[in-house]
Design an enzyme around this catalytic site. Structure first.
Site, PDB file in Angstrom:
ATOM      1  N   SER A 279       0.851  -1.191   0.000  1.00 24.14           N
ATOM      2  CA  SER A 279       0.000   0.000   0.000  1.00 24.14           C
ATOM      3  C   SER A 279       0.889   1.245   0.000  1.00 24.14           C
ATOM      4  O   SER A 279       1.693   1.411  -0.916  1.00 24.14           O
ATOM      5  CB  SER A 279      -0.954  -0.046   1.186  1.00 24.14           C
TER       6      SER A 279
ATOM      7  N   ASP B  31      -8.440  -4.982  -6.431  1.00 22.99           N
ATOM      8  CA  ASP B  31      -8.064  -3.881  -5.544  1.00 22.99           C
ATOM      9  C   ASP B  31      -8.560  -2.585  -6.168  1.00 22.99           C
ATOM     10  O   ASP B  31      -7.986  -2.088  -7.128  1.00 22.99           O
ATOM     11  CB  ASP B  31      -6.541  -3.839  -5.373  1.00 22.99           C
TER      12      ASP B  31
ATOM     13  N   HIS C  55      -7.083  -5.649  -2.045  1.00 25.20           N
ATOM     14  CA  HIS C  55      -5.905  -4.992  -1.490  1.00 25.20           C
ATOM     15  C   HIS C  55      -5.133  -5.939  -0.576  1.00 25.20           C
ATOM     16  O   HIS C  55      -3.997  -5.661  -0.199  1.00 25.20           O
ATOM     17  CB  HIS C  55      -6.365  -3.750  -0.716  1.00 25.20           C
TER      18      HIS C  55
END
Length: 741
Positions: free
Chosen positions: A599, A685, A717
């Site tokens: 991320s 995602d 994600h």
């Protein structure tokens, strides 16, 4: 064959249930036998994962949920267990191969739970099972009223405000006609939303088919996407009122705002009242392409209207007050999480402000009917969990508004609730070296003072479960150290250092710089089944995990310095941590370094690849942002990029921080890339679109840099499926071993 594959000889019991079922694998608690003391991906996936926990009304037992995974079947099974409040008598109540979830006590002898999408009940010994609801499998969550005469049931309803319904004569059409933003959220297209329904409970807790939608005709979700659950709703002690969390916005307005409110719903009159805002409140007009930080919605005179995140309400035991988690500003998902306490008599509010985020809380038992906003008593008012200096510990707020720390360990407490008629605290805890287990915490009678002058009193702690002892006892874990490193701005950052599991004095080891996500998520004592420091240690790596600028647990000023400065001080903090380790830790091999992260951590890796000046020999970026201009319009929660970047990339002229952000986007620094990189991404995602990972990989290969792309068509994600999880770990360590060993 990878060396990682050879460590585990038996992972899970896999016994066929039927001869013709497609997924006919019995999923049970693992019977794993290791022929090595080192952690493996298979060992991680063999561990039971504790979920929902609740104490019985009489305080004698605790019911909890555990998830077990089968790598062969590529699926999980959720089971229900009980344990006595002294830690004895652990028993699994689930016997079928169906998952059973969300256990809760209806009374001291009866447990309700979800099976097959409906509510069932059983005795505390697992006997006398019976179905309570008949919704054809629509139950997604539930909560009984205190008097057990009503129950809230969460169900999904069709939603076509943003994605229009296709013509009925085209039942096989797969196209979606989108008319506004927020048409995708996290990992799905938004074509249904959850609503809470109230049902009548009859004799034997049987649930009638008379559900009333408390948001009837309203196109808003409750709980809130994507992670909200039953914690966002609460019953009043007299069972007459429901408090619920809702962001009453759709489309573009929803996508740029974090303004959610707490509402009261009267189950007799069906009237609804907003506790956060006056009845005549009208939100100021905003520019959806600029940060709300500088707009009138966040003007000082408007902040009294609770314009930020407000969620997770809880009534006081006497029903006179209600408290909830509250962020002050609209558009900022990482604002300081305070506790708002509201008088139901006159609507007055006050806030329990603490130096760090309050992540979870519960009311203490009532004491002589004293008013929480008036009294000067040192009796407890709330217990809460908060992160400070890389650990999530438990605290007590007195009615005098003093804060007393109850635990002081290198752990993460993750949930808490009152038990034994308010005498004890039932809680869950994990650490970088231990998965989640259940504990009973006994608050002290008299607080003392800590070294820092804060209230401090160590609570007595008793462990109730040891879910994965049979696995953990077979493993050798790396030892953890704490280190403080000077940053380039003259401050200090906390760095966790994990030593290899096979550590030998005098040897040097390849070392990983762990880059945290968020960008405002703490590097605390979290236990992860993917980013697990112990499996990195088991593979012979030192882990350097800095709490850089932007992370909570070091004051709000430290946390907020990340916004608008993604490539400034926080990146220097990463380099300061790894440079300190290379220069001063004798077991770190400065010639065998890698940077890894997901991320914002993945973004960090992409950026470091352009500025590291030969420090690293390899990189791994998972679900990272690569092109910030593209991400501005690709991500679904637009408030995030507005706050973090300041404004849209097409504005001319641009505010200074926005100009710097887009100028420093990693995709503009590929000309300086010179180091092998592994890019990982999930195609589902929708927070950071998979095209970001593909673009980074394509750029690396076109530049002639050794690179690999691990793409998951069916993951978001996160990586949630067992076989994908093991593939992730094998690919991760194969890549590192290739360049560092």
């Amino acid at each position: 064959m990878s060396k990682i594959l050879t460590v585990v000889t038996a992972v899970l019991l896999a016994v066929p249930v039927t001869s013709n079922a497609q997924d006919n694998v019995r999923i049970e608690k693992s019977n794993i036998k290791l022929n090595s003391r080192m952690m493996t991906p298979e060992a991680l996936w063999a561990m039971g994962r504790i979920g929902t926990v609740e104490a019985s009304p009489d305080g004698k037992q605790v019911v909890y949920q555990v998830g077990y995974y089968s790598v062969k079947a590529n699926k999980s099974r959720q089971v229900i267990c009980v344990v006595n409040s002294d830690g004895t008598g652990v028993k699994q109540l689930s016997t079928s191969q169906k998952s059973e979830t969300d256990p809760t006590w209806i009374d001291a002898e009866t447990i309700a739970f979800i099976s097959g999408g409906d509510i069932w009940a059983m005795k505390a010994d697992g006997s006398s099972r019976r179905q309570l609801s008949n919704t054809d499998g629509q139950v997604e969550g539930f909560k009984f009223s205190p008097n057990r005469q009503k129950v809230i049931i969460l169900k999904s309803i069709p939603f076509h405000e943003v994605i229009k319904e296709n013509p009925s004569d085209l039942p096989k059409a797969t196209g979606r006609r989108v008319t506004d933003l927020m048409y995708r959220h996290w990992d799905h297209y938004v074509e249904s939303i959850q609503h809470p329904f109230v049902y009548t409970v009859g004799d034997g807790f049987a649930i009638a088919n008379d559900g009333i939608d408390i948001l009837e005709g309203e196109p808003f979700e409750c709980p809130m996407e994507p992670f909200g659950g039953m914690e966002q709703l609460a019953w009043s002690p007299d069972s007459k009122t429901i408090a619920y969390t809702c962001r009453k916005k759709t489309g573009l307005e929803y996508s740029i705002s974090t303004d959610s409110d707490i509402y009261l719903y009267n189950i007799n009159t069906h009237e609804t009242k907003n506790l956060c805002k006056p009845a005549d409140y009208k939100a100021p007009a905003v520019d959806p392409t600029r940060t709300l930080a500088i707009q009138s919605v966040n003007a000082k005179e408007n902040l009294k209207n609770n314009v930020g995140y407000d969620q997770n309400p809880q009534f006081s035991p006497d029903g006179k007050y209600i408290a909830w988690l509250s962020m002050e500003r609209d558009g900022y998902e990482a604002d300081l999480n305070r506790l708002c306490i509201c008088s139901l008599a006159d609507g007055s509010k006050w806030y329990l402000n603490w130096k760090s985020d309050i992540d979870a809380f519960c009311w203490a038992p009532p004491t002589n009917g004293q008013k929480p906003n008036k009294v000067k008593s040192t009796n407890p008012l709330f217990y809460f969990i908060s992160v400070w200096h890389g650990c999530c510990n438990m605290y007590m707020a007195t009615q005098k508004r003093e804060i007393i720390q109850l635990t002081e360990t290198w752990d993460d407490w993750t949930s808490l609730q009152m038990a034994n008629n308010g005498q004890h605290i039932l809680a869950t805890r994990q650490s970088l070296s231990a998965p989640t287990d259940i504990y009973m915490v006994y608050p002290p009678v008299k607080p003392t003072k800590s070294r820092e002058g804060n209230g401090m009193s160590t609570a007595k702690i008793a462990q109730l479960t040891n879910e994965n002892k049979h696995i953990l006892d077979q493993l050798t874990f790396g030892k953890m150290q704490q280190r403080w490193v000077k940053t380039t701005d003259g401050k200090e950052e906390l760095v966790w250092v994990m030593l290899p599991a096979n550590y030998e004095e005098g040897k040097k080891y390849p070392t990983l710089l762990f880059c945290e996500g968020g960008p405002q998520s703490p590097v605390s004592q979290f236990w992860s089944y993917r980013w697990n420091f112990q499996i990195m240690a088991a593979n012979g790596y030192v882990v350097i995990a800095p709490n850089r600028h932007g992370l909570p647990g070091f004051g709000q000023e430290w946390k907020e310095e990340i916004s608008g400065d993604w490539t400034g001080q926080c990146m220097q903090d990463y380099l300061a941590a790894i440079d300190d380790a290379a220069a001063n830790l004798p077991f770190v091999d400065k010639d065998r370094l890698a940077a890894v992260g997901a991320s914002f951590g993945g973004f960090s890796v992409y950026y470091l690849a352009g500025i590291h000046e030969k420090r690293f020999k390899a990189f791994i970026a998972h679900d990272g942002a690569f092109n910030l201009a593209a991400m501005y319009t690709e991500t679904e929660e637009n408030w995030f990029s507005n706050w973090e970047y300041d404004e849209a990339y097409w504005h001319r002229p641009q505010m200074p921080r926005a100009k710097q952000t887009y100028h420093d986007s990693p995709h503009k620094m590929v000309e300086k890339w010179d180091t092998p990189i592994l890019c990982i991404h999930g195609e589902k995602d929708y927070r950071i679109n998979y095209t970001q990972g593909m673009s980074a990989f394509n750029a690396a290969r076109m530049k002639g840099i050794p690179a690999e792309l691990l793409i998951f068509p069916d993951e978001n994600h996160w990586v949630l499926k067992p076989q994908n999880g093991i593939l992730w770990q094998r690919t991760f360590f194969n890549w590192l071993d290739r360049w560092l060993k």
